[in-house]
Design a protein around this motif. Structure first.
Motif, mmCIF file in Angstrom:
data_model
loop_
_atom_site.group_PDB
_atom_site.id
_atom_site.type_symbol
_atom_site.label_atom_id
_atom_site.label_comp_id
_atom_site.label_asym_id
_atom_site.label_seq_id
_atom_site.Cartn_x
_atom_site.Cartn_y
_atom_site.Cartn_z
ATOM 1 N N ARG A 174 12.685 1.312 -0.067
ATOM 2 C CA ARG A 174 11.567 0.754 -0.839
ATOM 3 C C ARG A 174 11.871 -0.671 -1.305
ATOM 4 N NH1 ARG A 174 11.516 6.308 -2.316
ATOM 5 N NH2 ARG A 174 12.934 5.946 -4.059
ATOM 6 N N ASP A 196 11.200 -3.048 1.485
ATOM 7 C CA ASP A 196 9.769 -3.350 1.543
ATOM 8 C C ASP A 196 9.417 -4.460 0.559
ATOM 9 O OD1 ASP A 196 6.886 -2.724 2.195
ATOM 10 O OD2 ASP A 196 6.894 -2.176 0.077
ATOM 11 N N TYR A 243 3.715 -3.505 10.918
ATOM 12 C CA TYR A 243 4.342 -3.070 9.674
ATOM 13 C C TYR A 243 3.449 -2.081 8.919
ATOM 14 C CZ TYR A 243 7.183 -3.282 5.471
ATOM 15 O OH TYR A 243 7.987 -2.951 4.409
ATOM 16 N N GLU A 244 2.171 -2.370 8.862
ATOM 17 C CA GLU A 244 1.263 -1.451 8.181
ATOM 18 C C GLU A 244 1.173 -0.117 8.924
ATOM 19 O OE1 GLU A 244 0.093 -1.907 5.167
ATOM 20 O OE2 GLU A 244 1.216 -3.795 5.227
ATOM 21 N N LYS A 290 4.342 1.912 8.191
ATOM 22 C CA LYS A 290 4.315 2.405 6.813
ATOM 23 C C LYS A 290 3.461 3.682 6.738
ATOM 24 C CE LYS A 290 5.526 0.964 3.328
ATOM 25 N NZ LYS A 290 4.918 -0.100 2.538
ATOM 26 N N ARG A 291 2.351 3.684 7.455
ATOM 27 C CA ARG A 291 1.492 4.876 7.465
ATOM 28 C C ARG A 291 2.186 6.059 8.135
ATOM 29 N NH1 ARG A 291 -2.673 0.939 8.390
ATOM 30 N NH2 ARG A 291 -2.571 1.281 10.659
ATOM 31 N N LEU A 347 9.755 3.599 4.969
ATOM 32 C CA LEU A 347 9.834 3.166 3.568
ATOM 33 C C LEU A 347 9.941 1.656 3.447
ATOM 34 C CD1 LEU A 347 12.193 5.888 2.042
ATOM 35 C CD2 LEU A 347 9.693 5.820 2.095
ATOM 36 N N GLY A 348 10.477 1.005 4.471
ATOM 37 C CA GLY A 348 10.629 -0.442 4.419
ATOM 38 C C GLY A 348 10.982 -0.988 5.785
ATOM 39 N N VAL A 352 13.810 -1.325 10.642
ATOM 40 C CA VAL A 352 12.969 -0.358 9.938
ATOM 41 C C VAL A 352 13.841 0.710 9.292
ATOM 42 C CG1 VAL A 352 11.111 1.348 10.158
ATOM 43 C CG2 VAL A 352 11.112 -0.688 11.632
ATOM 44 N N ALA A 366 13.551 4.474 7.794
ATOM 45 C CA ALA A 366 12.611 5.600 7.765
ATOM 46 C C ALA A 366 13.373 6.914 7.795
ATOM 47 C CB ALA A 366 11.674 5.531 8.965
#
Length: 215
Positions: A122, A125, A147-148, A151-152, A156-157, A171, A173
Motif C-alpha cells: 500500500r 501505491d 495500473y488501474e 489494482k482491480r 496492492l501497489g 507489482v 500482489a
C-alpha cells in the motif's frame, strides 16, 4: 576494489564523464546488494547499513512481487534533468514531494523489518502517486490504465522502476491475485521477468585502473 570505491567510481563516470543527472543511490545499491539502507548527508557523503530482515520476509517479498518488461525504451536523462531543475529552483511542490518520498521510504523500511509486507504494498501505491506528481513524463495513459486494471485484480501497489516513463513495471500482489495480473500484462505483450534478491552485490572480475578520458 572495495564496494564503496566501486560505487563512487561508477557514480563519477556517470556524473563527470557522461554528464548524466543520476543520483548516487543506484550505484551504491548495485555495488552493495541485498537490502541496503542509504543515509546521504548534505555534503553528499553516503552512510551504508543493512536492514534487519527475516528470511521468511524476504521469501514472501520474492513470492509477492512481480516484474514485467514493458517493451517501452526511453532515456531517463530528460526526466531526471527536469526534476533536478525544479529542486535547484526550490519549487515548493517538488521539494515537498521529495520529503514525502523520504518519509514513505522510512515507513517501508519499518514494514520490512516488522514483516508487514501488505502495508509495504500500500505504501508503494502511495509512493507511485507522489512520484507521478513530479513530472507528466513519469507515466503514460497506457501505464495508468494498466495500473488501474491490476489494482482491480487485487494488486496492492506498483510502479515503473527507475526514473519512469518506460522500462520495467514492478507489482506487489498477494498470490491469489497474481494470475489475473499476469493475464493483463500478457494481453499487452509485456513479458514477465524472473528475479531474486541479490545478496552479493557487484563482483569485480577484472580490475584495471582508470586513466584520463577513458571509461
Amino acid at each position: 576494489v572495495s564496494r564503496r570505491q566501486l560505487a563512487e567510481e561508477a557514480f563519477d563516470i556517470a556524473r563527470n564523464d557522461l554528464h548524466l543527472p543520476d543520483g548516487v543511490q543506484d550505484f551504491y545499491l548495485a555495488s552493495f546488494g541485498n537490502f541496503v539502507i542509504l543515509d546521504i548527508d548534505h555534503s553528499g557523503a553516503v552512510h551504508v547499513s543493512h536492514a534487519q530482515i527475516k528470511r521468511e520476509t524476504q521469501e514472501q517479498f520474492e513470492q509477492n512481487v512481480l516484474l514485467f518488461y514493458t517493451g517501452v525504451r526511453r532515456s531517463s536523462t530528460e526526466l531526471l534533468q527536469e526534476q533536478k531543475m525544479k529542486l535547484e529552483f526550490d519549487e515548493w511542490d517538488a521539494v515537498q514531494r521529495k520529503h514525502e518520498i523520504k518519509r514513505i521510504g522510512k515507513d517501508i523500511l519499518a514494514c520490512f523489518e516488522s514483516g508487514d509486507l501488505d502495508k509495504f504494498g500500500r505504501l508503494m501505491d502511495e509512493h507511485w502517486r507522489v512520484k507521478k506528481g513530479m513530472s507528466q513524463k513519469m507515466s503514460t495513459d497506457l501505464f495508468d490504465e494498466i495500473y488501474e486494471q491490476i489494482k482491480r485484480e487485487g494488486a496492492l501497489g506498483g510502479k515503473i522502476v527507475g526514473a519512469g516513463g518506460g522500462g520495467f513495471f514492478l507489482v506487489y500482489a498477494p498470490r491469489e491475485a497474481q494470475p489475473g495480473i499476469r493475464r493483463i500484462f500478457q494481453e499487452r505483450g509485456m513479458r514477465e521477468i524472473a528475479w531474486r534478491v541479490d545478496a552479493g552485490g557487484t563482483h569485480v572480475l577484472v580490475q584495471r585502473p582508470r586513466t584520463v578520458n577513458t571509461i
